[in-house]
Design a protein around this motif. Structure first.
Motif, PDB file in Angstrom:
ATOM      1  N   ALA A 155      40.481  48.434  42.912  1.00 20.72           N
ATOM      2  CA  ALA A 155      39.198  48.459  43.147  1.00 20.72           C
ATOM      3  C   ALA A 155      38.505  47.542  42.290  1.00 20.72           C
ATOM      4  O   ALA A 155      37.661  46.804  42.539  1.00 20.72           O
ATOM      5  N   LEU A 156      39.027  47.374  40.964  1.00 17.58           N
ATOM      6  CA  LEU A 156      38.523  46.345  39.973  1.00 17.58           C
ATOM      7  C   LEU A 156      38.799  45.014  40.444  1.00 17.58           C
ATOM      8  O   LEU A 156      37.939  44.110  40.311  1.00 17.58           O
ATOM      9  N   ARG A 157      39.913  44.881  41.250  1.00 19.68           N
ATOM     10  CA  ARG A 157      40.385  43.649  41.727  1.00 19.68           C
ATOM     11  C   ARG A 157      39.202  43.190  42.793  1.00 19.68           C
ATOM     12  O   ARG A 157      38.750  41.935  42.600  1.00 19.68           O
ATOM     13  N   ALA A 209      39.622  47.509  31.318  1.00 17.95           N
ATOM     14  CA  ALA A 209      40.283  47.005  32.505  1.00 17.95           C
ATOM     15  C   ALA A 209      39.432  46.231  33.346  1.00 17.95           C
ATOM     16  O   ALA A 209      39.956  45.260  34.074  1.00 17.95           O
ATOM     17  N   HIS A 210      38.199  46.358  33.450  1.00 13.50           N
ATOM     18  CA  HIS A 210      37.297  45.537  34.114  1.00 13.50           C
ATOM     19  C   HIS A 210      36.998  44.100  33.650  1.00 13.50           C
ATOM     20  O   HIS A 210      37.186  43.187  34.359  1.00 13.50           O
ATOM     21  N   GLU A 211      37.157  44.078  32.414  1.00 11.95           N
ATOM     22  CA  GLU A 211      37.017  42.702  31.907  1.00 11.95           C
ATOM     23  C   GLU A 211      38.196  41.957  32.058  1.00 11.95           C
ATOM     24  O   GLU A 211      38.299  40.756  32.261  1.00 11.95           O
ATOM     25  N   TYR A 265      45.137  49.891  30.641  1.00 17.43           N
ATOM     26  CA  TYR A 265      43.911  50.428  30.001  1.00 17.43           C
ATOM     27  C   TYR A 265      43.141  51.628  30.893  1.00 17.43           C
ATOM     28  O   TYR A 265      42.590  52.514  30.411  1.00 17.43           O
ATOM     29  N   LEU A 266      43.473  51.533  32.060  1.00 18.03           N
ATOM     30  CA  LEU A 266      43.106  52.414  33.139  1.00 18.03           C
ATOM     31  C   LEU A 266      43.493  53.879  32.880  1.00 18.03           C
ATOM     32  O   LEU A 266      43.052  54.850  32.635  1.00 18.03           O
ATOM     33  N   ALA A 267      44.958  53.664  32.350  1.00 17.18           N
ATOM     34  CA  ALA A 267      45.641  55.129  32.127  1.00 17.18           C
ATOM     35  C   ALA A 267      45.036  55.661  30.942  1.00 17.18           C
ATOM     36  O   ALA A 267      44.971  56.897  30.896  1.00 17.18           O
ATOM     37  N   HIS A 268      44.522  54.656  30.077  1.00 18.72           N
ATOM     38  CA  HIS A 268      43.821  55.423  28.870  1.00 18.72           C
ATOM     39  C   HIS A 268      42.482  55.542  28.935  1.00 18.72           C
ATOM     40  O   HIS A 268      41.685  55.840  28.140  1.00 18.72           O
ATOM     41  N   GLY A 269      41.904  55.533  30.286  1.00 21.63           N
ATOM     42  CA  GLY A 269      40.475  55.697  30.648  1.00 21.63           C
ATOM     43  C   GLY A 269      39.491  54.637  30.096  1.00 21.63           C
ATOM     44  O   GLY A 269      38.265  54.856  29.850  1.00 21.63           O
ATOM     45  N   THR A 294      44.673  37.689  28.358  1.00 30.23           N
ATOM     46  CA  THR A 294      44.103  37.436  29.585  1.00 30.23           C
ATOM     47  C   THR A 294      42.598  37.145  29.421  1.00 30.23           C
ATOM     48  O   THR A 294      41.997  36.538  30.126  1.00 30.23           O
ATOM     49  N   THR A 295      42.075  37.823  28.453  1.00 30.08           N
ATOM     50  CA  THR A 295      40.772  37.743  28.077  1.00 30.08           C
ATOM     51  C   THR A 295      40.542  36.601  27.124  1.00 30.08           C
ATOM     52  O   THR A 295      39.499  36.937  26.386  1.00 30.08           O
ATOM     53  N   TYR A 296      41.205  35.790  26.675  1.00 30.97           N
ATOM     54  CA  TYR A 296      40.963  34.686  25.676  1.00 30.97           C
ATOM     55  C   TYR A 296      39.580  34.124  25.866  1.00 30.97           C
ATOM     56  O   TYR A 296      39.140  33.525  24.839  1.00 30.97           O
ATOM     57  N   ARG A 297      39.226  33.468  27.090  1.00 29.72           N
ATOM     58  CA  ARG A 297      38.092  33.206  27.500  1.00 29.72           C
ATOM     59  C   ARG A 297      36.776  33.721  27.142  1.00 29.72           C
ATOM     60  O   ARG A 297      35.925  33.385  26.282  1.00 29.72           O
ATOM     61  N   LYS A 298      36.869  34.921  27.095  1.00 24.21           N
ATOM     62  CA  LYS A 298      35.848  35.872  26.681  1.00 24.21           C
ATOM     63  C   LYS A 298      35.549  35.843  25.309  1.00 24.21           C
ATOM     64  O   LYS A 298      34.431  36.047  24.616  1.00 24.21           O
ATOM     65  N   MET A 299      36.792  36.212  24.564  1.00 29.32           N
ATOM     66  CA  MET A 299      37.019  36.356  23.052  1.00 29.32           C
ATOM     67  C   MET A 299      36.267  34.610  22.484  1.00 29.32           C
ATOM     68  O   MET A 299      35.360  34.933  21.620  1.00 29.32           O
TER      69      MET A 299
END
Length: 524
Positions: free
Chosen positions: A142-144, A93-95, A84-88, A390-395
Motif C-alpha cells: 500500500a505504501l508502494r 516506512a512511508h518516507e 519500521y511497519l513492524a514497529h508501528g 535509502t533516505t539519504y536524499r531527504k537527510m
C-alpha cells in the motif's frame, strides 16, 4: 521523467581525478565558499549535490575516500521499511517508500534492481505469524502504491506454493515447507558506486570534491584541514558548514552523542547457499520484526546479514566482524537451508557502524530509532546523523536547508528529486546501451564509454587477474573519471574486489601498476 540539468559535455564536468583535485584544493584555499560539507559518504555526497544543484558554491572534504565508512558496508537494500511497519512507525516506512521510488524511477534506475524476496513458511512459522507477515507485506505494498512506484518496477506481494519457493531458492530446506511469501524491494548493484555517482553529479554542478582531506576542526566559518597526501594544512572559509561525518560526527562536534550499532555481513559463495536471483528473508525467532537476510549479488556471491549489536568505545577506521557475529549469522540461517552453511563457505566479511543518536532513555541498539536528526550547534555548525541509506536524499536536503538558514544564504528548495545521477537512464533505454550487461549494471549509459576503451585497446578488456571480473579499462576509468587515487580506492570502493581477500591479493599487484601509470597520464 528523468531530467539531468548538467552542462553539455558532462563527462568532463563530472570527471573526478588527481589533476582536478589539485586545482580545486588550491582554489578553496584562496576564496570563501557558500557551504563546506565534511564527510564523503552517501549523506555528505548527497548534501554536496543538493547544495550545488541550488546554485551554491560548495566544497566537500573527505578524510579518506568516497564511501570509506558506513556507506560501503550496507546490505545494499533500497527498501520500503517493512521493519519500521513492524514497529508501528508508519511515517518512517512511508518516507522510505517515497525515497525508494525516487531512486528506482528517477535518480538512479541504472544502479538499483528489482529484487524478489522470499519469506519461507516452514513448520516453525506459526499460522498467526504468517498472517502478521502477510499483513505487513500488503501494508508495505500500500505504501508502494502511495509512493506511486509502478507495479512493473515492484510487483505486489503474493503467497506461493512450496514448489515455486524451492524453484526460486533451490537451497531452501524442503522438509516442513508449506509455501512462502514473495515480496519485492530494491537492491543497489553496489552502495559505494551510488556514492561515487552522487559525488560526480555534484561535481557536474560545480561542487569541489576533495578526498583524502581531513577536517581537524570545524566552526561556523569553515574548517582547518590537512591534505593527507602532502601533509599541507590549510583553512577552508565557508559561510555555512555541514558535518556529515557519520559515526565520526561526534569527534568534530563534541555536543553530538552517538551510540554506534554494528551491522555485520558475511560474504558467501552463492552456489553453496543454493541462492540465485531471489533473496531469502528469515524471521529471527523471538525477535519481533527482525530478520536474517541472504542476499544474492550479481557476481556469484551472496551477503548473509544482519546483526544489530552495540559498538561502544573508539570508532575504528575499518570495523571488524567478531567471531560471535559469524557464529550468530551461520546459526541463524542453518534451519532455513537444506544444507547448512559453514565457515568454509565464507569468502569474506564486513561490518558497518550505524551512527544512531543517543537517546535519553537507554534502549537496545535494535530498538533505537532509525530516524535521522539534523542539529544546529550554538556556533552554527549543522550536523546530520542517523537515518539510513535509502533516505539519504531527504537527510541531505534537510541538512542543506538548516545550513542555508544558519549561514543566512540565499537558495531555493531542494531540486535533487529530479536530478538523475551520472549514467542514469530509464530502464527500457539501458538495454540499448552497446556494452556488456555487467558493465551496464555498474555504469549505466557510461558503460559504452568503458567498452569503447577496450575496443580501442583489446588488452584493456582483459581482467586484472584470473578469476576476477574487474578489467583494466575499469581501472583506467576509475582513475580518470571517478577520483581513484590509489589501488585501494579501486579495489575497495570503485569495485568491490576487496570483499574477497583472496581475489584482492591476486589483483593488487597489477592494479597498483596500472593505477600508477594512469595517474601519471592524468597529472601530465
Amino acid at each position: 521523467m528523468i531530467t539531468t540539468p548538467l552542462p553539455a559535455g558532462s563527462l568532463r564536468a563530472t570527471s573526478l581525478n588527481a589533476a582536478r583535485r589539485a586545482t580545486e584544493l588550491a582554489e578553496v584555499a584562496e576564496a570563501e565558499i557558500d557551504m563546506l560539507v565534511v564527510g564523503g559518504g552517501v549523506t555528505g555526497a548527497g548534501a554536496a549535490l543538493d547544495a550545488a544543484a541550488r546554485g551554491l558554491s560548495v566544497a566537500m572534504v573527505e578524510a579518506e575516500d568516497l564511501a570509506w565508512g558506513t556507506s560501503r558496508w550496507s546490505s545494499k537494500l533500497v527498501h520500503g521499511g517493512l521493519r519500521y511497519l513492524a514497529h508501528g512507525d508508519v511515517a518512517l516506512a512511508h518516507e522510505s517508500a517515497v525515497e525508494r521510488n525516487v531512486l528506482m524511477t528517477r535518480t538512479a534506475p541504472h544502479l538499483v534492481r528489482t529484487m524478489p524476496q522470499l519469506i519461507p513458511l516452514h513448520s516453525t512459522v506459526s499460522r498467526r505469524s504468517e498472517l502478521v507477515l502477510t499483513a505487513g507485506l500488503h501494508a508495505g505494498d500500500a505504501l508502494r502504491r502511495a509512493a506511486r512506484t509502478p507495479s512493473d518496477v515492484l510487483p505486489p506481494p503474493r503467497r506461493i506454493p512450496s514448489a515455486e519457493a524451492l524453484a526460486l531458492v533451490p537451497g531452501l530446506r524442503a522438509a516442513g515447507l508449506r509455501g512462502g511469501l514473495l515480496g519485492y524491494d530494491g537492491q543497489l548493484i553496489d552502495d559505494a558506486r551510488l556514492v561515487v555517482a552522487l559525488a560526480r553529479t555534484a561535481a557536474g554542478f560545480g561542487a569541489r570534491v576533495l578526498t583524502h582531506v581531513r577536517a581537524q576542526k570545524l566552526d561556523s566559518n569553515g574548517a582547518d584541514v590537512v591534505d593527507q597526501r602532502t601533509g599541507e594544512t590549510l583553512r577552508i572559509r565557508a559561510r555555512s558548514v555541514v558535518n556529515a561525518a557519520g559515526v565520526w560526527a561526534g569527534e568534530l562536534s563534541p555536543d553530538i552523542k552517538l551510540r554506534p550499532s554494528r551491522g555485520s555481513h558475511l560474504v558467501i559463495d552463492a552456489e553453496a547457499a543454493g541462492i540465485a536471483g531471489t533473496a531469502l528473508v528469515a524471521p529471527i525467532p523471538g525477535a519481533s520484526g527482525r530478520f536474517l537476510l541472504l542476499l544474492p549479488q550479481a557476481d556469484g556471491r551472496a551477503l548473509l546479514g544482519l546483526t544489530d549489536e552495540p559498538a561502544p568505545g573508539p570508532i575504528p577506521s575499518v570495523p571488524e566482524v567478531p567471531e560471535s557475529d559469524v557464529d550468530f549469522l551461520l546459526a541463524g540461517i542453518r534451519d532455513v537451508l537444506g544444507q547448512p552453511l559453514g565457515r568454509e563457505h565464507v569468502l569474506g566479511s564486513f561490518a558497518g557502524l550505524r551512527p544512531l543518536l543517543e537517546q535519553a532513555r537507554r534502549k537496545e541498539s535494535s530498538d533505537l530509532s532509525r530516524k535521522h536528526a539534523v542539529l544546529t550547534s550554538p556556533e552554527g555548525v549543522v550536523t546530520v546523523v542517523g537515518g539510513k541509506l535509502t533516505t539519504y536524499r531527504k537527510m541531505a536536503a534537510e541538512a542543506v536547508d538548516a545550513a542555508v538558514l544558519a549561514g543566512g544564504l540565499s537558495a531555493g528548495p531542494s531540486k535533487t528529486a529530479a536530478v538523475a545521477l551520472v549514467g542514469a537512464a530509464p530502464r527500457r533505454h539501458l538495454t540499448d546501451v552497446e556494452a556488456p550487461a555487467r558493465l551496464i549494471a555498474k555504469y549505466g549509459t557510461e558503460a559504452a564509454r568503458i567498452a569503447a576503451l577496450a575496443d580501442f585497446d583489446p588488452d584493456l578488456a582483459e581482467p586484472v587477474a584470473e578469476g576476477v571480473s574487474l578489467t583494466a579499462a575499469e581501472v583506467l576509468w576509475a582513475v580518470r573519471h571517478e577520483g581513484a587515487l590509489d589501488a585501494d580506492d579501486v579495489l575497495d570502493r570503485r569495485s568491490r574486489v576487496g570483499l574477497n581477500p583472496a581475489e584482492r591479493d591476486i589483483a593488487q599487484p597489477f592494479v597498483t601498476e596500472l593505477v600508477g601509470r594512469a595517474l601519471e597520464g592524468v597529472l601530465n
